[in-house]
Design a protein around this motif. Sequence first.
Motif, PDB file in Angstrom:
ATOM      1  N   LEU A   1       0.831  -1.205   0.000  1.00 31.79           N
ATOM      2  CA  LEU A   1       0.000   0.000   0.000  1.00 31.79           C
ATOM      3  C   LEU A   1       0.866   1.255   0.000  1.00 31.79           C
ATOM      4  O   LEU A   1       0.479   2.301  -0.521  1.00 31.79           O
ATOM      5  CB  LEU A   1      -0.918  -0.001   1.234  1.00 31.79           C
ATOM      6  CG  LEU A   1      -1.952   1.117   1.368  1.00 31.79           C
ATOM      7  CD1 LEU A   1      -3.048   0.945   0.321  1.00 31.79           C
ATOM      8  CD2 LEU A   1      -2.562   1.101   2.766  1.00 31.79           C
TER       9      LEU A   1
ATOM     10  N   SER B   1      -6.532  -0.439   6.955  1.00 29.65           N
ATOM     11  CA  SER B   1      -5.596  -0.352   5.836  1.00 29.65           C
ATOM     12  C   SER B   1      -6.402  -0.070   4.577  1.00 29.65           C
ATOM     13  O   SER B   1      -7.154  -0.916   4.114  1.00 29.65           O
ATOM     14  CB  SER B   1      -4.806  -1.661   5.685  1.00 29.65           C
ATOM     15  OG  SER B   1      -3.893  -1.580   4.615  1.00 29.65           O
TER      16      SER B   1
ATOM     17  N   ARG C   1      -6.875   2.793   0.841  1.00 28.00           N
ATOM     18  CA  ARG C   1      -6.402   3.863  -0.042  1.00 28.00           C
ATOM     19  C   ARG C   1      -7.591   4.689  -0.520  1.00 28.00           C
ATOM     20  O   ARG C   1      -8.623   4.148  -0.910  1.00 28.00           O
ATOM     21  CB  ARG C   1      -5.648   3.282  -1.231  1.00 28.00           C
ATOM     22  CG  ARG C   1      -5.272   4.312  -2.303  1.00 28.00           C
ATOM     23  CD  ARG C   1      -4.390   3.688  -3.363  1.00 28.00           C
ATOM     24  NE  ARG C   1      -3.085   3.351  -2.806  1.00 28.00           N
ATOM     25  CZ  ARG C   1      -2.191   2.566  -3.406  1.00 28.00           C
ATOM     26  NH1 ARG C   1      -2.478   2.017  -4.570  1.00 28.00           N
ATOM     27  NH2 ARG C   1      -1.033   2.326  -2.847  1.00 28.00           N
TER      28      ARG C   1
ATOM     29  N   THR D   1      -3.783  11.203  -3.294  1.00 29.87           N
ATOM     30  CA  THR D   1      -3.975   9.802  -2.935  1.00 29.87           C
ATOM     31  C   THR D   1      -3.504   9.626  -1.499  1.00 29.87           C
ATOM     32  O   THR D   1      -2.364   9.970  -1.170  1.00 29.87           O
ATOM     33  CB  THR D   1      -3.176   8.867  -3.864  1.00 29.87           C
ATOM     34  OG1 THR D   1      -3.633   9.055  -5.207  1.00 29.87           O
ATOM     35  CG2 THR D   1      -3.380   7.409  -3.470  1.00 29.87           C
TER      36      THR D   1
ATOM     37  N   ASN E   1      -2.985   7.004   1.625  1.00 26.26           N
ATOM     38  CA  ASN E   1      -2.906   5.630   2.110  1.00 26.26           C
ATOM     39  C   ASN E   1      -2.907   5.663   3.634  1.00 26.26           C
ATOM     40  O   ASN E   1      -2.077   6.341   4.250  1.00 26.26           O
ATOM     41  CB  ASN E   1      -1.622   4.950   1.611  1.00 26.26           C
ATOM     42  CG  ASN E   1      -1.520   4.971   0.105  1.00 26.26           C
ATOM     43  OD1 ASN E   1      -2.509   4.775  -0.587  1.00 26.26           O
ATOM     44  ND2 ASN E   1      -0.336   5.221  -0.412  1.00 26.26           N
TER      45      ASN E   1
END
Length: 305
Positions: A35, A137, A139, A238, A240
């Motif tokens: 990730l 976890s 994105r 983006t 994560n």
Amino acid sequence: MNASDAQNLTSQFDTWLNNHQHLVSNQQQLQHSALFAVPRDGDSTVSGQNTIGAGKNAQTESAQGKKLDDAISAGNHSEIVRLLTESTGNAVSSILGLAQSRTGWNPLDPDNDKNAEGFQEFVSSILKVPFFNVTQSERTTVHYEEENYNSLIDKVVGLYDGITEQDVPLIKNSIVNLAKACTSRVNTQNTKTLFVQNTMNATGTDIIVGIQQTFMMMERSHSSGKGAPKDQYKTEITVNVMELTFKGGLWNESAAEKLADKFVKSWDDWLDGTTTPASPSADQIQFCFGPTHRARQKQEADAIK
């Protein structure tokens, strides 16, 4: 958890402390680590990091950390072990500090070209610590072209779970300062900037480590006309996010003693050592945060005339 299970967990931790290079990541750990892989597109990478302490017990962990620093200075091994046993926050900061020392990640040197890959190595390392569980976890990608960055920062902060209302302004301010520190170092169009916002959330014996890696793909346009030059950004972000929960209820004196023999880093030392200093030009960057911010900017401009 019975005595045998506790002994097995401590044995696994001992392996991580002393033979980490021989540990092989399982499939789930590999997926979480992937990730945080650094994309190769974009003109440049700027790597900056901030870490803040949060949660109702953050001040207690900080106070324990000061006692830990005193014990280290005095060479009082038994006191170091006692504090690492009782203060899971300082145990976690020591574990994270050891993991960082094994990589090329240096937040105090944001222009280090090894930082992005080093950070991924750091994540891979802590995923192997047996006292950590991954509890989040994911994105998220956000396309942003508005002038008001306040809602964008709110979205970023909203990705953290378990953050109290009193901690939200602290995190928002930290992210804004970090974004300024990173964007002040880039001057090209279509630039990729990377920064990582960490939190150490102490609400009980369990410590929640929040890691938020953000890539900002920016199209920067610069124009000059009446008044000061103006920079505009179109942003694709983006984010994560990973949260690891340190299982404080399973932490024990035997594991603390093994950690004390290997590496110790106090709560505040970890926070300070993973916070990128602002560049000299960072203060010149003004993000628009809605009508109130614009009104303040106008007042400042009128005062200069």
